[in-house]
Design a protein around this motif. Sequence first.
Motif, PDB file in Angstrom:
ATOM      1  N   PRO A  83       5.314  12.295  -1.665  1.00 44.02           N
ATOM      2  CA  PRO A  83       4.552  12.418  -0.420  1.00 44.02           C
ATOM      3  C   PRO A  83       5.271  11.722   0.738  1.00 44.02           C
ATOM      4  O   PRO A  83       5.977  10.725   0.537  1.00 44.02           O
ATOM      5  CB  PRO A  83       3.235  11.699  -0.740  1.00 44.02           C
ATOM      6  N   ASP A  84       5.090  12.264   1.942  1.00 48.58           N
ATOM      7  CA  ASP A  84       5.603  11.588   3.147  1.00 48.58           C
ATOM      8  C   ASP A  84       4.629  10.521   3.618  1.00 48.58           C
ATOM      9  O   ASP A  84       5.030   9.563   4.279  1.00 48.58           O
ATOM     10  CB  ASP A  84       5.813  12.611   4.268  1.00 48.58           C
ATOM     11  N   TYR A  85       3.345  10.703   3.288  1.00 49.93           N
ATOM     12  CA  TYR A  85       2.305   9.750   3.669  1.00 49.93           C
ATOM     13  C   TYR A  85       1.315   9.561   2.522  1.00 49.93           C
ATOM     14  O   TYR A  85       1.146  10.448   1.682  1.00 49.93           O
ATOM     15  CB  TYR A  85       1.482  10.250   4.865  1.00 49.93           C
ATOM     16  N   LEU A  86       0.649   8.427   2.555  1.00 45.33           N
ATOM     17  CA  LEU A  86      -0.582   8.236   1.804  1.00 45.33           C
ATOM     18  C   LEU A  86      -1.675   8.034   2.846  1.00 45.33           C
ATOM     19  O   LEU A  86      -1.744   6.988   3.489  1.00 45.33           O
ATOM     20  CB  LEU A  86      -0.497   7.034   0.860  1.00 45.33           C
ATOM     21  N   GLY A  87      -2.467   9.061   3.050  1.00 43.67           N
ATOM     22  CA  GLY A  87      -3.564   8.941   4.001  1.00 43.67           C
ATOM     23  C   GLY A  87      -4.687   8.128   3.390  1.00 43.67           C
ATOM     24  O   GLY A  87      -5.023   8.309   2.216  1.00 43.67           O
ATOM     25  N   THR A  88      -5.260   7.219   4.154  1.00 45.51           N
ATOM     26  CA  THR A  88      -6.347   6.392   3.633  1.00 45.51           C
ATOM     27  C   THR A  88      -7.650   6.754   4.331  1.00 45.51           C
ATOM     28  O   THR A  88      -7.677   7.024   5.531  1.00 45.51           O
ATOM     29  CB  THR A  88      -6.059   4.888   3.835  1.00 45.51           C
ATOM     30  N   SER A  89      -8.722   6.775   3.552  1.00 48.37           N
ATOM     31  CA  SER A  89     -10.039   7.013   4.114  1.00 48.37           C
ATOM     32  C   SER A  89     -10.609   5.681   4.590  1.00 48.37           C
ATOM     33  O   SER A  89     -10.093   4.612   4.274  1.00 48.37           O
ATOM     34  CB  SER A  89     -10.962   7.637   3.067  1.00 48.37           C
ATOM     35  N   LYS A  97      -9.507   5.064  -0.406  1.00 50.60           N
ATOM     36  CA  LYS A  97      -8.958   6.177  -1.176  1.00 50.60           C
ATOM     37  C   LYS A  97      -7.633   6.607  -0.557  1.00 50.60           C
ATOM     38  O   LYS A  97      -7.497   6.645   0.663  1.00 50.60           O
ATOM     39  CB  LYS A  97      -9.938   7.348  -1.201  1.00 50.60           C
ATOM     40  N   TYR A  98      -6.663   6.915  -1.406  1.00 52.25           N
ATOM     41  CA  TYR A  98      -5.350   7.367  -0.946  1.00 52.25           C
ATOM     42  C   TYR A  98      -5.222   8.877  -1.147  1.00 52.25           C
ATOM     43  O   TYR A  98      -5.458   9.387  -2.247  1.00 52.25           O
ATOM     44  CB  TYR A  98      -4.236   6.663  -1.708  1.00 52.25           C
ATOM     45  N   ILE A  99      -4.827   9.575  -0.088  1.00 49.62           N
ATOM     46  CA  ILE A  99      -4.653  11.023  -0.133  1.00 49.62           C
ATOM     47  C   ILE A  99      -3.172  11.329   0.110  1.00 49.62           C
ATOM     48  O   ILE A  99      -2.669  11.098   1.217  1.00 49.62           O
ATOM     49  CB  ILE A  99      -5.496  11.744   0.942  1.00 49.62           C
ATOM     50  N   PRO A 100      -2.445  11.820  -0.901  1.00 52.16           N
ATOM     51  CA  PRO A 100      -1.028  12.128  -0.692  1.00 52.16           C
ATOM     52  C   PRO A 100      -0.846  13.325   0.233  1.00 52.16           C
ATOM     53  O   PRO A 100      -1.518  14.346   0.088  1.00 52.16           O
ATOM     54  CB  PRO A 100      -0.508  12.425  -2.113  1.00 52.16           C
ATOM     55  N   LYS A 142      -1.107   3.211  13.699  1.00 51.21           N
ATOM     56  CA  LYS A 142      -0.067   2.379  13.099  1.00 51.21           C
ATOM     57  C   LYS A 142       0.002   2.634  11.596  1.00 51.21           C
ATOM     58  O   LYS A 142      -1.004   2.671  10.901  1.00 51.21           O
ATOM     59  CB  LYS A 142      -0.345   0.901  13.362  1.00 51.21           C
ATOM     60  N   LEU A 143       1.227   2.795  11.094  1.00 52.42           N
ATOM     61  CA  LEU A 143       1.451   3.035   9.676  1.00 52.42           C
ATOM     62  C   LEU A 143       1.955   1.762   8.997  1.00 52.42           C
ATOM     63  O   LEU A 143       2.721   0.996   9.586  1.00 52.42           O
ATOM     64  CB  LEU A 143       2.471   4.158   9.468  1.00 52.42           C
ATOM     65  N   SER A 144       1.512   1.543   7.770  1.00 48.48           N
ATOM     66  CA  SER A 144       2.019   0.439   6.959  1.00 48.48           C
ATOM     67  C   SER A 144       2.722   1.055   5.750  1.00 48.48           C
ATOM     68  O   SER A 144       3.127   2.217   5.793  1.00 48.48           O
ATOM     69  CB  SER A 144       0.866  -0.480   6.531  1.00 48.48           C
ATOM     70  N   GLU A 145       2.858   0.327   4.672  1.00 45.25           N
ATOM     71  CA  GLU A 145       3.501   0.875   3.483  1.00 45.25           C
ATOM     72  C   GLU A 145       2.687   0.541   2.252  1.00 45.25           C
ATOM     73  O   GLU A 145       2.268  -0.600   2.054  1.00 45.25           O
ATOM     74  CB  GLU A 145       4.929   0.328   3.327  1.00 45.25           C
ATOM     75  N   SER A 146       2.425   1.553   1.437  1.00 41.52           N
ATOM     76  CA  SER A 146       1.712   1.366   0.184  1.00 41.52           C
ATOM     77  C   SER A 146       2.482   2.090  -0.918  1.00 41.52           C
ATOM     78  O   SER A 146       2.794   3.278  -0.778  1.00 41.52           O
ATOM     79  CB  SER A 146       0.288   1.932   0.269  1.00 41.52           C
ATOM     80  N   PRO A 150       4.871   5.442   3.451  1.00 44.22           N
ATOM     81  CA  PRO A 150       4.129   5.168   4.688  1.00 44.22           C
ATOM     82  C   PRO A 150       2.661   5.553   4.520  1.00 44.22           C
ATOM     83  O   PRO A 150       2.357   6.635   4.020  1.00 44.22           O
ATOM     84  CB  PRO A 150       4.817   6.062   5.726  1.00 44.22           C
ATOM     85  N   SER A 151       1.779   4.658   4.920  1.00 43.89           N
ATOM     86  CA  SER A 151       0.348   4.940   4.763  1.00 43.89           C
ATOM     87  C   SER A 151      -0.399   4.584   6.038  1.00 43.89           C
ATOM     88  O   SER A 151       0.017   3.729   6.818  1.00 43.89           O
ATOM     89  CB  SER A 151      -0.234   4.170   3.575  1.00 43.89           C
ATOM     90  N   GLY A 152      -1.519   5.257   6.222  1.00 39.59           N
ATOM     91  CA  GLY A 152      -2.337   5.006   7.398  1.00 39.59           C
ATOM     92  C   GLY A 152      -3.592   5.838   7.331  1.00 39.59           C
ATOM     93  O   GLY A 152      -3.754   6.678   6.443  1.00 39.59           O
ATOM     94  N   TYR A 153      -4.493   5.612   8.282  1.00 34.23           N
ATOM     95  CA  TYR A 153      -5.729   6.376   8.318  1.00 34.23           C
ATOM     96  C   TYR A 153      -5.426   7.853   8.589  1.00 34.23           C
ATOM     97  O   TYR A 153      -4.530   8.179   9.356  1.00 34.23           O
ATOM     98  CB  TYR A 153      -6.667   5.843   9.388  1.00 34.23           C
ATOM     99  N   LEU A 154      -6.195   8.731   7.957  1.00 35.78           N
ATOM    100  CA  LEU A 154      -5.966  10.169   8.109  1.00 35.78           C
ATOM    101  C   LEU A 154      -6.032  10.596   9.574  1.00 35.78           C
ATOM    102  O   LEU A 154      -5.199  11.374  10.040  1.00 35.78           O
ATOM    103  CB  LEU A 154      -6.992  10.949   7.290  1.00 35.78           C
ATOM    104  N   SER A 155      -7.025  10.077  10.312  1.00 39.27           N
ATOM    105  CA  SER A 155      -7.152  10.450  11.723  1.00 39.27           C
ATOM    106  C   SER A 155      -5.988   9.912  12.539  1.00 39.27           C
ATOM    107  O   SER A 155      -5.561  10.534  13.517  1.00 39.27           O
ATOM    108  CB  SER A 155      -8.477   9.949  12.295  1.00 39.27           C
ATOM    109  N   GLY A 156      -5.467   8.747  12.142  1.00 44.59           N
ATOM    110  CA  GLY A 156      -4.312   8.182  12.839  1.00 44.59           C
ATOM    111  C   GLY A 156      -3.046   8.968  12.573  1.00 44.59           C
ATOM    112  O   GLY A 156      -2.232   9.206  13.476  1.00 44.59           O
ATOM    113  N   ILE A 157      -2.851   9.392  11.322  1.00 43.27           N
ATOM    114  CA  ILE A 157      -1.677  10.196  10.967  1.00 43.27           C
ATOM    115  C   ILE A 157      -1.652  11.491  11.764  1.00 43.27           C
ATOM    116  O   ILE A 157      -0.594  11.958  12.199  1.00 43.27           O
ATOM    117  CB  ILE A 157      -1.664  10.485   9.452  1.00 43.27           C
TER     118      ILE A 157
END
Length: 261
Positions: A83-89, A97-100, A142-146, A150-157
């Motif tokens: 995944p390029d991102y892990l979207g978080t709820s 929750k992490y969404i790839p 803002k994205l962090s790392e998990s 790279p991870s961040g809120y879905l709406s932010g991504i």
Amino acid sequence: MRIWPQNLTLRTRKESLRDQRKAFKNILKISKDTTFCRDHGLSDNTTYEEYQAKIPPRTYEEFLPYLNMIFEGKSDVFFKGRPDYLGTSSGSTGGKKYIPLTKKQSSNIVKMVSKMFFSFLIKEKTFAPFLGHLFYLSNTTKLSESFGIPSGYLSGISHHHVPKYLRSRRLPTMGTNAITNYKDRLDLMWEEIKEAPISYLGGTPPWLIDFLRTCETKEGKPAKELFPRLRCIGTGGTSLAPYKHDFEKFFNDRKMIFFES
């Protein structure tokens, strides 16, 4: 300056169903060799009805064995590669929750909602939301790392994938949206938009209502005076129905367009 997406055409119900089935077959074609598809007996010949039987609705926790594979560094789990991102709820129905997601998926989601919005405007025979700026209230960009991703809120991504033809009209700016403290971000957002001709307001209904009330408190004026050119409110994430009356009270003497995605 272009504000309309290229190649936009309204689709009939029959054409839309055909397009969906075409997309379904394409997804299976590029995902058939992933762990998830192999485990569930999916191939590029799987029909939609077979897919429904093999992939019944399930909880987030039931996906955890596959998510853990991703967290451990494995590739080709749900789709090719990593995944390029892990979207978080936001955790409104439990813990985080992490969404790839891939960049292409994220971009396609934003494009899909944008085209749905433009199709809605064609049906409504109005260009009112584009008489000014578009304001979208989201979590921080803002994205962090998990787990090395790279991870961040879905709406932010989603802000990282706004189409070019909309970026010049989008508020708040990416710099303001990257602020993690909501109060600090809110103060800067208001400074950016209080003199801007906002014609569209988007976000989840409870967040938008809280935002409008906060703006009224800060300025001591009703929302309809603070946003004189606002004509369209777009919502998502939860049903608009329980909140629509609250929005109408803010703008009780103005005809508003409501778009729900």
